[in-house]
Design an enzyme around this catalytic site. Structure first.
Site, PDB file in Angstrom:
ATOM      1  N   LYS A   1       2.481  -3.583   6.943  1.00  0.00           N
ATOM      2  CA  LYS A   1       2.654  -3.715   5.486  1.00  0.00           C
ATOM      3  C   LYS A   1       4.129  -3.564   5.087  1.00  0.00           C
ATOM      4  O   LYS A   1       4.573  -4.162   4.102  1.00  0.00           O
ATOM      5  CB  LYS A   1       1.783  -2.695   4.745  1.00  0.00           C
ATOM      6  CG  LYS A   1       0.281  -3.006   4.779  1.00  0.00           C
ATOM      7  CD  LYS A   1      -0.120  -4.163   3.865  1.00  0.00           C
ATOM      8  CE  LYS A   1      -1.619  -4.318   3.752  1.00  0.00           C
ATOM      9  NZ  LYS A   1      -2.026  -5.442   2.892  1.00  0.00           N
TER      10      LYS A   1
ATOM     11  N   GLU B   1       0.396   3.448   1.931  1.00  0.00           N
ATOM     12  CA  GLU B   1       0.587   3.799   3.346  1.00  0.00           C
ATOM     13  C   GLU B   1       2.014   3.549   3.823  1.00  0.00           C
ATOM     14  O   GLU B   1       2.428   4.098   4.837  1.00  0.00           O
ATOM     15  CB  GLU B   1      -0.402   3.011   4.215  1.00  0.00           C
ATOM     16  CG  GLU B   1      -1.811   3.587   4.227  1.00  0.00           C
ATOM     17  CD  GLU B   1      -1.918   4.912   4.986  1.00  0.00           C
ATOM     18  OE1 GLU B   1      -1.062   5.195   5.842  1.00  0.00           O
ATOM     19  OE2 GLU B   1      -2.847   5.666   4.675  1.00  0.00           O
TER      20      GLU B   1
ATOM     21  N   TYR C   1      -1.054  -0.300  10.881  1.00  0.00           N
ATOM     22  CA  TYR C   1      -1.347  -1.023   9.634  1.00  0.00           C
ATOM     23  C   TYR C   1      -0.170  -0.878   8.664  1.00  0.00           C
ATOM     24  O   TYR C   1       0.314  -1.859   8.084  1.00  0.00           O
ATOM     25  CB  TYR C   1      -2.633  -0.451   9.033  1.00  0.00           C
ATOM     26  CG  TYR C   1      -2.881  -0.742   7.581  1.00  0.00           C
ATOM     27  CD1 TYR C   1      -3.390  -1.968   7.174  1.00  0.00           C
ATOM     28  CD2 TYR C   1      -2.638   0.239   6.602  1.00  0.00           C
ATOM     29  CE1 TYR C   1      -3.642  -2.232   5.819  1.00  0.00           C
ATOM     30  CE2 TYR C   1      -2.893  -0.012   5.255  1.00  0.00           C
ATOM     31  CZ  TYR C   1      -3.388  -1.248   4.871  1.00  0.00           C
ATOM     32  OH  TYR C   1      -3.643  -1.497   3.539  1.00  0.00           O
TER      33      TYR C   1
ATOM     34  N   THR D   1       0.818  -1.216   0.000  1.00  0.00           N
ATOM     35  CA  THR D   1       0.000   0.000   0.000  1.00  0.00           C
ATOM     36  C   THR D   1       0.851   1.264   0.000  1.00  0.00           C
ATOM     37  O   THR D   1       1.960   1.271   0.553  1.00  0.00           O
ATOM     38  CB  THR D   1      -0.900   0.019   1.251  1.00  0.00           C
ATOM     39  OG1 THR D   1      -1.380   1.345   1.465  1.00  0.00           O
ATOM     40  CG2 THR D   1      -0.166  -0.407   2.506  1.00  0.00           C
TER      41      THR D   1
HETATM   42  P1  NAP Z   1     -11.126  -5.051   2.425  1.00  0.00           P
HETATM   43  O1  NAP Z   1     -12.344  -4.744   1.609  1.00  0.00           O
HETATM   44  O2  NAP Z   1     -11.039  -4.570   3.815  1.00  0.00           O
HETATM   45  O3  NAP Z   1     -10.964  -6.646   2.409  1.00  0.00           O
HETATM   46  C1  NAP Z   1     -10.064  -7.306   3.276  1.00  0.00           C
HETATM   47  C2  NAP Z   1     -10.252  -8.791   3.119  1.00  0.00           C
HETATM   48  O4  NAP Z   1      -9.371  -9.472   4.043  1.00  0.00           O
HETATM   49  C3  NAP Z   1     -11.683  -9.275   3.450  1.00  0.00           C
HETATM   50  O5  NAP Z   1     -11.998 -10.337   2.577  1.00  0.00           O
HETATM   51  C4  NAP Z   1     -11.515  -9.816   4.863  1.00  0.00           C
HETATM   52  O6  NAP Z   1     -12.455 -10.798   5.214  1.00  0.00           O
HETATM   53  C5  NAP Z   1     -10.132 -10.455   4.739  1.00  0.00           C
HETATM   54  N1  NAP Z   1      -9.512 -10.759   6.025  1.00  0.00           N
HETATM   55  C6  NAP Z   1      -9.345  -9.941   7.089  1.00  0.00           C
HETATM   56  N2  NAP Z   1      -8.706 -10.595   8.075  1.00  0.00           N
HETATM   57  C7  NAP Z   1      -8.478 -11.850   7.621  1.00  0.00           C
HETATM   58  C8  NAP Z   1      -7.871 -12.994   8.180  1.00  0.00           C
HETATM   59  N3  NAP Z   1      -7.337 -12.987   9.412  1.00  0.00           N
HETATM   60  N4  NAP Z   1      -7.799 -14.135   7.441  1.00  0.00           N
HETATM   61  C9  NAP Z   1      -8.342 -14.166   6.189  1.00  0.00           C
HETATM   62  N5  NAP Z   1      -8.936 -13.106   5.607  1.00  0.00           N
HETATM   63  C10 NAP Z   1      -8.990 -11.966   6.315  1.00  0.00           C
HETATM   64  O7  NAP Z   1      -9.806  -4.539   1.682  1.00  0.00           O
HETATM   65  P2  NAP Z   1      -9.593  -4.163   0.129  1.00  0.00           P
HETATM   66  O8  NAP Z   1      -9.876  -2.728  -0.036  1.00  0.00           O
HETATM   67  O9  NAP Z   1     -10.242  -5.165  -0.710  1.00  0.00           O
HETATM   68  O10 NAP Z   1      -8.013  -4.313   0.014  1.00  0.00           O
HETATM   69  C11 NAP Z   1      -7.420  -5.548  -0.356  1.00  0.00           C
HETATM   70  C12 NAP Z   1      -5.972  -5.556   0.109  1.00  0.00           C
HETATM   71  O11 NAP Z   1      -5.291  -4.477  -0.514  1.00  0.00           O
HETATM   72  C13 NAP Z   1      -5.759  -5.379   1.596  1.00  0.00           C
HETATM   73  O12 NAP Z   1      -4.636  -6.123   1.957  1.00  0.00           O
HETATM   74  C14 NAP Z   1      -5.477  -3.909   1.744  1.00  0.00           C
HETATM   75  O13 NAP Z   1      -4.689  -3.683   2.900  1.00  0.00           O
HETATM   76  C15 NAP Z   1      -4.722  -3.636   0.478  1.00  0.00           C
HETATM   77  N6  NAP Z   1      -4.806  -2.288  -0.063  1.00  0.00           N
HETATM   78  C16 NAP Z   1      -6.012  -1.700  -0.278  1.00  0.00           C
HETATM   79  C17 NAP Z   1      -6.077  -0.443  -0.834  1.00  0.00           C
HETATM   80  C18 NAP Z   1      -7.395   0.249  -1.107  1.00  0.00           C
HETATM   81  O14 NAP Z   1      -7.380   1.474  -1.298  1.00  0.00           O
HETATM   82  N7  NAP Z   1      -8.508  -0.471  -1.171  1.00  0.00           N
HETATM   83  C19 NAP Z   1      -4.896   0.230  -1.189  1.00  0.00           C
HETATM   84  C20 NAP Z   1      -3.673  -0.425  -0.987  1.00  0.00           C
HETATM   85  C21 NAP Z   1      -3.643  -1.671  -0.443  1.00  0.00           C
HETATM   86  P3  NAP Z   1     -13.907 -10.369   5.826  1.00  0.00           P
HETATM   87  O15 NAP Z   1     -14.752 -10.044   4.620  1.00  0.00           O
HETATM   88  O16 NAP Z   1     -14.300 -11.592   6.545  1.00  0.00           O
HETATM   89  O17 NAP Z   1     -13.679  -9.179   6.700  1.00  0.00           O
HETATM   90  N1  GDD Z   2     -12.383   6.400   7.181  1.00  0.00           N
HETATM   91  C1  GDD Z   2     -12.629   7.714   7.316  1.00  0.00           C
HETATM   92  N2  GDD Z   2     -13.793   8.113   7.925  1.00  0.00           N
HETATM   93  N3  GDD Z   2     -11.717   8.603   6.867  1.00  0.00           N
HETATM   94  C2  GDD Z   2     -11.989   9.912   7.000  1.00  0.00           C
HETATM   95  C3  GDD Z   2     -13.177  10.388   7.599  1.00  0.00           C
HETATM   96  C4  GDD Z   2     -14.108   9.435   8.084  1.00  0.00           C
HETATM   97  O1  GDD Z   2     -15.160   9.764   8.629  1.00  0.00           O
HETATM   98  N4  GDD Z   2     -13.162  11.739   7.559  1.00  0.00           N
HETATM   99  C5  GDD Z   2     -12.030  12.118   6.972  1.00  0.00           C
HETATM  100  N5  GDD Z   2     -11.304  11.003   6.636  1.00  0.00           N
HETATM  101  C6  GDD Z   2      -9.972  11.027   6.008  1.00  0.00           C
HETATM  102  C7  GDD Z   2      -8.950  10.154   6.736  1.00  0.00           C
HETATM  103  O2  GDD Z   2      -8.419  10.833   7.876  1.00  0.00           O
HETATM  104  C8  GDD Z   2      -7.921   9.942   5.625  1.00  0.00           C
HETATM  105  O3  GDD Z   2      -7.030  11.034   5.601  1.00  0.00           O
HETATM  106  C9  GDD Z   2      -8.760   9.964   4.345  1.00  0.00           C
HETATM  107  O4  GDD Z   2     -10.051  10.482   4.712  1.00  0.00           O
HETATM  108  C10 GDD Z   2      -8.933   8.591   3.708  1.00  0.00           C
HETATM  109  O5  GDD Z   2      -9.369   7.679   4.713  1.00  0.00           O
HETATM  110  P1  GDD Z   2      -9.870   6.194   4.356  1.00  0.00           P
HETATM  111  O6  GDD Z   2     -10.925   6.250   3.333  1.00  0.00           O
HETATM  112  O7  GDD Z   2     -10.166   5.510   5.644  1.00  0.00           O
HETATM  113  O8  GDD Z   2      -8.609   5.550   3.625  1.00  0.00           O
HETATM  114  P2  GDD Z   2      -7.057   5.523   4.033  1.00  0.00           P
HETATM  115  O9  GDD Z   2      -6.349   6.410   3.064  1.00  0.00           O
HETATM  116  O10 GDD Z   2      -6.848   5.772   5.468  1.00  0.00           O
HETATM  117  O11 GDD Z   2      -6.672   3.999   3.773  1.00  0.00           O
HETATM  118  C11 GDD Z   2      -7.099   3.309   2.611  1.00  0.00           C
HETATM  119  O12 GDD Z   2      -6.158   3.458   1.583  1.00  0.00           O
HETATM  120  C12 GDD Z   2      -4.876   2.877   1.855  1.00  0.00           C
HETATM  121  C13 GDD Z   2      -3.987   3.151   0.644  1.00  0.00           C
HETATM  122  O13 GDD Z   2      -3.382   4.403   0.782  1.00  0.00           O
HETATM  123  C14 GDD Z   2      -7.305   1.853   2.998  1.00  0.00           C
HETATM  124  O14 GDD Z   2      -7.918   1.176   1.937  1.00  0.00           O
HETATM  125  C15 GDD Z   2      -5.992   1.168   3.288  1.00  0.00           C
HETATM  126  O15 GDD Z   2      -6.188  -0.234   3.476  1.00  0.00           O
HETATM  127  C16 GDD Z   2      -5.050   1.386   2.093  1.00  0.00           C
HETATM  128  O16 GDD Z   2      -3.804   0.774   2.333  1.00  0.00           O
END
Ligand code: NAP
Ligand code: GDD
Length: 334
Positions: free
Chosen positions: A159, A133, A155, A131
């Protein structure tokens, strides 16, 4: 027929990746956590009702913290490609649950790698969901594969650990293991408590008269937001390369939370400032001010490009959430 194993298949990315791989002719196997209610809403359209083992999708109960189960599954399925997407992926929650988050994000990834290595199947290719992050408040913009890591939450620390294990397994054991350093990506399947989906769901509920206020935290934060559908394609493309490597995947454009509010409320001609209230509980001990990625390496290596713009994505999310509330979207010209 190629076989892929996906951990985190019930999540946002897992569901789009499963669809993509099935469309490419793969047999897809996925690990789901056992819960009191079967949590496969995002992928149940790929199965018959009540079914766990369909023709092109097969699900198994498991958890990435359980090494012996992972080893069993790798031996039984004999996949060619393994995608490790499982995570406690919510940054703010990782401050409240740092140990659980690390067990899943850091040790879970290592356990997946060990299961692959110990299977002795040296042809298996491994994808790790890294990520943006990992860069945290790096002070360098845009971020690319050479930007130093500065993780700013539990987190992200997990990672970083996983990133280096992947690199180590590549160098020490010759495993085809890649880190996709993906910047934020969203969709109508995004979890409800991430900011974009919270906004589009909140907006739909406001229009439906089910809520009036929307509590948010830091509105100044800027993120490089793409669409999950485009990003799972990059995962697959990375896995098709002759050698494994680490790649940044990003749009190269950053927008603030305010911009996303403008894009979504603006679609309906509404003023978000009359609904949004500030909740200090939603502020993080440390927040990353801005992410903006440079994905030139991936673009040059395998021609990946994002297709869906932030505006198109916001529109898709708003329409989905309005329809979910039973609202006729035609009245807004959508
Ligand atoms: P998500 O919607 O939160 O999905 C996470 C998945 O992991 C869900 O299927 C969850 O299962 C499963 N999980 C959690 N704990 C587990 C465990 N102990 N054993 C097996 N499965 C488990 O996340 P996403 O947005 O699809 O992201 C996918 C991956 O990319 C994650 O690793 C995330 O950190 C990474 N990532 C995401 C973003 C983004 O912006 N979306 C960006 C960069 C990296 P449940 O459904 O049961 O909770
Ligand atoms: N969740 C959330 N809820 N975020 C908020 C809110 C709120 O009510 N209000 C403001 N924010 C701001 C957070 O402080 C952050 O700066 C931004 O919105 C994005 O927050 P999220 O949508 O929770 O995403 P993230 O950037 O913290 O993390 C996501 O992206 C990462 C990649 O950069 C997640 O998907 C991570 O798993 C992923 O790695």
């Amino acid at each position: 027929m190629k076989k892929a194993l996906i951990s985190g298949i019930s999540g946002q990315d897992g569901s789009y990746l499963a669809e993509l791989l099935i469309s490419k002719g793969y047999e897809v196997h996925g690990i789901v956590r056992r819960s009191s209610i079967l949590n496969i809403n995002r992928i149940d359209h790929l199965l018959q009702p009540g079914e766990m083992h369909g023709e092109s999708l097969k699900l198994y109960f498991g958890d990435v913290t359980d090494s012996s189960r992972l080893a069993d599954l790798i031996d039984r399925i004999e996949p060619e490609e393994v995608y490790n997407l499982a995570a406690q992926s919510h940054v703010n929650i990782s401050f409240h649950e740092p140990i659980h988050t690390s067990e899943v994000v850091a040790l879970g990834a290592l356990k997946m790698l060990e299961a692959v290595r110990k299977s002795g199947a040296s042809h298996i290719r491994f994808y790790q969901a890294t990520t943006s992050e990992v860069f945290g408040n790096a002070g360098v913009s845009p971020q690319d594969e050479h930007t130093p890591f500065h993780p700013d939450n539990p987190y992200a620390c997990g990672k970083v650990f996983a990133f280096h294990q992947v690199r180590l397994y590549r160098e020490a054991y010759g495993l085809h293991a890649s880190n996709g350093i993906l910047f934020n990506h969203e969709s109508p399947r995004r979890g409800d408590n991430f900011v974009t989906r919270k906004i589009t769901r909140g907006l739909a509920r406001i229009v439906a008269g089910r809520q009036n206020k929307l509590a948010l935290g830091n509105l100044d934060a800027r993120r490089d937001w793409g669409h999950a559908k485009d990003y799972v394609e990059a995962m697959w493309m990375m896995m098709q390369q002759a050698s494994s490597d680490d790649y940044v995947i990003a749009t190269g454009k950053s927008h603030s939370v305010r911009d996303f509010l403008d894009a979504s409320f603006g679609l309906l001609g509404l003023d978000w400032s009359t609904h949004v209230v500030s909740d200090p509980e939603l502020l993080r001990p440390v927040d990353v001010n801005e992410f903006i990625g440079d994905s030139s390496k991936a673009r040059q290596a395998f021609g990946w490009e994002p297709r869906i713009s932030l505006r198109e994505m916001a529109r898709e999310m708003v329409i989905t959430d309005l329809l979910h509330e039973g609202i006729d979207v035609a009245q807004f010209g959508l």
